[in-house]
Design a protein around this motif. Structure first.
Motif, short mmCIF file in Angstrom:
data_model
loop_
_atom_site.label_atom_id
_atom_site.label_comp_id
_atom_site.label_asym_id
_atom_site.label_seq_id
_atom_site.Cartn_x
_atom_site.Cartn_y
_atom_site.Cartn_z
N VAL A 91 43.55 48.83 17.83
CA VAL A 91 45.18 48.94 17.82
C VAL A 91 45.79 50.07 18.66
O VAL A 91 47.01 49.81 19.16
N GLY A 92 45.00 51.46 18.30
CA GLY A 92 45.79 52.47 18.92
C GLY A 92 45.84 52.60 20.42
O GLY A 92 46.73 52.80 20.90
N ALA A 93 44.57 51.83 20.97
CA ALA A 93 44.63 51.86 22.47
C ALA A 93 45.59 50.84 23.07
O ALA A 93 46.27 51.04 23.95
N GLY A 98 50.37 49.69 26.00
CA GLY A 98 51.69 48.95 25.96
C GLY A 98 52.78 49.92 26.43
O GLY A 98 53.64 49.50 27.16
N VAL A 99 52.82 51.10 25.86
CA VAL A 99 53.68 52.03 26.47
C VAL A 99 53.92 52.39 27.91
O VAL A 99 54.74 52.35 28.71
N ALA A 124 50.44 40.32 26.24
CA ALA A 124 49.22 41.06 26.48
C ALA A 124 48.57 41.58 25.18
O ALA A 124 47.10 41.55 25.16
N GLY A 125 49.12 41.78 24.22
CA GLY A 125 48.52 42.34 23.26
C GLY A 125 47.84 41.34 22.34
O GLY A 125 46.65 41.52 21.99
N ALA A 243 50.82 42.58 16.71
CA ALA A 243 51.54 43.60 15.92
C ALA A 243 51.31 44.87 16.55
O ALA A 243 52.28 45.65 16.58
N ALA A 244 50.16 45.12 17.17
CA ALA A 244 50.04 46.27 17.78
C ALA A 244 50.97 46.55 18.84
O ALA A 244 51.53 47.58 19.34
N ALA A 245 51.19 45.49 19.68
CA ALA A 245 52.02 45.50 20.64
C ALA A 245 53.53 45.69 20.50
O ALA A 245 54.43 46.50 21.11
N LEU A 246 53.95 45.16 19.07
CA LEU A 246 55.19 45.32 18.75
C LEU A 246 55.35 46.86 18.45
O LEU A 246 56.39 47.36 18.49
N ALA A 247 54.30 47.47 17.89
CA ALA A 247 54.39 48.87 17.33
C ALA A 247 54.33 49.76 18.60
O ALA A 247 55.29 50.65 18.38
N ALA A 248 54.01 49.20 19.75
CA ALA A 248 53.97 49.88 21.06
C ALA A 248 55.48 49.76 21.45
O ALA A 248 55.92 51.11 21.91
#
Length: 369
Positions: A91-93, A98-99, A124-125, A243-248
């Motif tokens: 998720v961190g990667a 994403g950024v 993409a996430g 969820a990781a993409a939204l966090a990005a």
């Protein structure tokens, strides 16, 4: 003629106390395994109030929630994977990728609408999660290895693509979700956090959520009960990736373009979930408690910062929390209680509770939330 005297009924006091006791039982059952993290969060919030009396001013408190929002969203996604018995170290990667991808997209299409770019990142996430999920479930590669490999692939791709120094600028419209406000006072990040949390709770209250818990408890028993284990676990990875993409998107709004935007988030998300009382290995835990764990972790870091403790110790704190939480969770408390309880002291006909629940449902019979 005197009025008849009412004979006291010994059962009445117990009857009067019954509703109160039942209400207490319902509250304890609703809080479930999250009671320790709720208590910890309350203690930390009080400590923050004592350390910084201005912490609860609206701007300061909303700023705290805004900073915690990416971790809360990641914890909710990580919970879905852990509760079904897997891990997601990628998720961190995904946040970092994403950024960087958003900046590259705006470099090629400067007039792209922020909703389109956000939708591309979410898809993409989800695709990254789909790949991890299929490799884990179909090829039976342990999720720890699969997602570790995905993390290295994404980090290597970002470094190869950018040379370690990503270029480009995220436009103001895209960054509004991370640092802008709605109605002039409510950060959009807080709104996104509330929406993601609500969706996660609704997911866990659905049949899919019960299937997730059942799969984490015993995938064999879940399969015999009709749960499509491969599909359930793969969807959990997809949701975690989204969820990781939204966090990005939120992190990009906070900090701009950076090749290290998501570094460490995977371990913070796992720490938050463990802190929330979710059992590593799956089958037990609450998504609300996992999100409370994320808030607790953010509150702890804020408190350490206010106390002048070096931020370099954050990793040390996370390590201590993970080891302590897993150690406490692995302890056989029922065995300790049995040692303290003399044999035959229980009521007649009393038998030890059956702790097995082959269908994966909670021992309390409640619905996971």
């Amino acid at each position: 003629m005197s009025a008849p005297t009412k004979t006291p009924n010994p059962a009445e006091p117990a009857k009067d106390r019954a509703p109160t006791g039942a209400a207490g039982t319902r509250i304890v059952r609703a809080l479930g395994t999250g009671i320790p993290v709720y208590a910890l969060l309350a203690v930390l919030l009080v400590a923050l109030l004592i350390t910084d009396p201005g912490f609860y001013e609206p701007d300061s408190f909303l700023s705290f929630v805004k900073r915690a929002a990416p971790l809360v969203i990641l914890a909710a996604g990580q919970y879905l994977v852990i509760v079904c018995g897997e891990f997601d170290l990628s998720v961190g990667a995904i946040v970092t990728a994403g950024v960087v991808v958003a900046a590259e997209l705006y470099g090629s299409f400067p007039d792209a609408h922020w909703l389109v770019v956000t939708a591309v990142l979410l898809v993409a996430g989800a695709l990254a999660g789909l790949v991890s999920g299929l490799i884990t479930t179909v090829l039976r590669v342990p999720s720890f290895i699969t997602t570790l490999g995905m993390m290295l692939i994404l980090e290597g791709a970002v470094f190869f693509w950018t040379g370690g120094s990503p270029q480009g600028v995220l436009p103001t419209a895209f960054r509004q979700l991370g640092r802008g406000t709605a109605f002039g006072w409510l950060p959009w990040a807080v709104v996104a956090c509330l929406v993601a949390g609500t969706v996660a709770v609704l997911v866990m209250r659905s049949d899919f959520g019960r299937a997730l818990v059942a799969t984490g408890d015993s995938d064999r028993a879940a399969a015999l009960a009709g749960v499509r284990v491969i599909r359930v676990r793969t969807v959990a990875f997809i949701l975690s990736g989204a969820a990781a993409a939204l966090a990005a998107v939120l992190v990009g709004g906070f900090s701009g373009v950076s090749a290290q935007a998501g570094r460490g988030y995977e371990f913070e998300a796992i720490t938050a979930v463990v802190l929330g009382g979710v059992v590593l290995g799956g089958g037990r835990g609450s998504v609300v408690a996992a999100m409370a764990g994320a808030f607790s972790l953010q509150a702890l870091f804020t408190l350490l910062n206010l106390q002048g403790v070096s931020g370099a110790l954050e990793s040390t704190v996370q390590g201590v929390i993970v080891i302590a939480a897993v150690g406490l969770g692995a302890a056989d408390w029922s065995r300790l209680r049995r040692r303290r309880t003399p044999l035959g002291s229980g009521p007649p006909g009393h038998a030890p509770p059956d702790r097995t629940h082959p269908t994966g449902t909670h021992p309390s019979g409640g619905t996971p939330s």
